[in-house]
Design a protein around this motif. Structure first.
Motif: not given
Ligand code: ATP
Length: 264
Positions: A115, A118, A123
């Motif tokens: 993540d 990102k 998110l």
């Protein structure tokens, strides 16, 4: 130490803060608890030096002050790691070092490695708020001012983030001034809970306690105990609701919370 003495604030004819003395020591997590519109954000803005008090004194011995808001305020074009490293970039730190610091904090706050690249649009709200918290703690602050950072999140996520925040604060040794209108959030997080009256704000209670992150049931019980104190119930009751009725409702909520906790 942050010392606010004899603090008063007016906007035109409206009296917002009616005389507040508040002192926050190193490493202390102080929660400001008060009803909507009572002047909590205004006090935080005065502490941050972006709002001037009408009267009183502000002495801030903390050197590195960071802020976290209800809305994460991320750069839409930058990924999570670069957003969290934003303050370090502004301070002139090199790319590799600042990205390593940001990454370590994001991972502690529950980010997965996948993540980190990102952008905000990819998110969830909870992940974006983790980035905002990481951006604040990346600066190695000695004081963090937090304005209802979890109020837009659902309760389970809020509980997770409260625990992660408390761990981050203890690791950093930072003092925190945390604004909320949620009694249970105050009980779960705080070393000290300072309760404000409705506008114009004054302090109606200053309670030192041990943070109650370990048990949801115990936190609900402690919340109900706080709300049984007449001065606190009166300060937090919405207009038109009797403090006694509110305390009764909170008591029932506490019992429901305990029943839920027992079933887990
Ligand atoms: N710049 C301003 N000019 C005039 N009035 C203002 C200004 N900023 C805030 N106020 C008023 O001051 C009062 C206190 O606002 P503040 O945002 O500090 O309260 P709060 O306790 O943080 O509220 P909430 O919990 O709803 O966020 C409100 O009535 C608000 O409308």
């Amino acid at each position: 130490m942050l010392s606010l003495s004899g603090l008063r604030l007016r906007f035109g004819a409206a009296e917002i803060i009616a005389g507040i003395d508040l002192h926050i020591g190193a490493g202390e997590l102080v929660v400001l608890l008060g009803p909507s519109g009572c002047g909590k954000t205004s006090l935080l803005r005065i502490a941050a030096g972006v709002e001037r008090a009408t009267a009183g004194r502000v002495e801030n011995g903390f050197r590195r002050v960071a802020m976290v808001f209800q809305d994460p305020r991320l750069l839409p074009w930058a990924d999570a790691r670069d957003n969290a490293a934003f303050g370090l970039k502004a301070a002139g730190m090199g790319k590799a070092e600042r990205r390593a610091i940001a990454e370590a904090i994001l991972l502690r706050l529950g980010f997965s490695a996948g993540d980190l690249n990102k952008r905000p649009s990819q998110l969830s709200g909870g992940m974006m708020q983790r980035v905002a918290i990481a951006r604040a703690f990346a600066l190695s602050p000695d004081l963090v001012l937090m304005d209802e950072p979890f109020s837009a999140l659902d309760v389970g996520l809020r509980h997770d983030l409260q625990a992660l925040l408390r761990a981050e604060v203890e690791g950093a040794g930072a003092a925190v001034l945390f604004v909320t209108h949620d009694v249970t959030e105050a009980v779960r997080l705080a070393d000290r809970i300072v309760v404000f009256s409705p506008r114009p704000a004054c302090v109606v209670a200053d309670v030192t306690q041990a943070p109650m992150l370990a048990s949801v049931g115990a936190a609900y019980e402690a919340s109900a105990a706080l709300l049984r104190r007449p001065e606190i119930a009166a300060a937090l009751a919405p207009p038109g609701v009797s403090p006694l009725a509110l305390a009764g409702a909170r008591e029932r909520l506490s019992l429901a919370g305990k029943a839920r906790a027992a079933l887990r």
